[in-house]
Design a protein around this motif. Structure first.
Motif: not given
Length: 246
Positions: A56, A59, A62, A65, A77, A79, A119
């Motif tokens: 992802e 994320c 989450g 996820s 996940g 980010d 995403c």
């Protein structure tokens, strides 16, 4: 331009307020796409993820996820914001999955690592697509899919910054869409449909579908104001791209 530091700072600053405002809706039901929370069961985009290696890309806390991990996917996940990742760690529950911090422009994964990269806004809204899309394509295995949802360029072109809402009047130059200045020095990104096609094909991806989710007239947008309220029932507010790596 380098938007990494500004976007990281922006999301670290707003993470708590963002989750307080949106988490109840995002996390209430698994697999809800976009600002109108349209179920994936209606759009039928991701399919069965059991046993698949999934990334992802952006994320947040989450919610996606966590849901896919519970379905049996091997999820990572990813980010830019450590505050967003901390929110994801707190909410993880019994469906455990790894969290990785970094920028979508520089993915720290080996080539061919994932069956699915996806995403919902996230990494492909907050990183330059001409850099992030080739990175996503690189980490996909052959036959793997890149699926992502972003704001429609028409929504951006009709967005009235002063009024803080999308209207029925074109406000921005469609052919000038590229970077969008957000609060506190952050930058998001938008492309025309033609530029998205060129970026995706340039990364070696095959475009399988472009879904323009159409919410019901009474559907509420949890993020943006529109005038009229049923704006997205008449014009595309979002673009959900479905691609694969041959």
């Amino acid at each position: 331009m380098d938007s990494i530091s500004g976007n990281r700072r922006f999301w670290n600053q707003i993470s708590g307020a963002y989750q307080q405002k949106h988490d109840a809706r995002i996390g209430a039901t698994p697999r809800l796409w976009g600002t109108y929370a349209i179920p994936d069961t209606h759009l039928r985009v991701l399919g069965d993820v059991t046993g698949k290696r999934v990334l992802e890309l952006g994320c947040g806390a989450g919610q996606w996820s966590r849901a896919l991990a519970a379905e049996g996917a091997s999820v990572v996940g990813f980010d830019l914001s450590e505050e967003q990742l901390a929110a994801a760690a707190r909410a993880m529950g019994t469906a455990r999955y790894p969290l990785v911090q970094g920028a979508a422009e520089h993915l720290p994964f080996a080539a061919g690592s994932f069956d699915l990269v996806f995403c919902d806004y996230g990494g492909l809204s907050w990183a330059p697509p001409h850099l992030a899309v080739p990175q996503a394509a690189r980490v996909l295995r052959r036959g793997g899919r890149l699926v992502f949802n972003v704001a429609s360029p028409w929504f951006e072109a009709c967005y009235d910054e002063a009024a803080g809402r999308a209207t029925t009047t074109l406000r921005q130059d469609y052919f000038g869409l590229d970077t969008i200045d957000e609060d506190q020095g952050a930058v998001s990104y938008q492309l025309t449909y033609g530029d998205w096609i060129r970026v995706l094909r340039g990364a070696g991806l095959v475009i399988d579908d472009l879904i323009e989710p159409r919410p019901a007239p009474e559907a509420a947008n949890g993020y943006n104001k529109t005038d009229p309220p049923d704006w997205a029932h008449h014009w595309p507010a979002e673009a959900l791209w479905v691609t694969h790596k041959p």
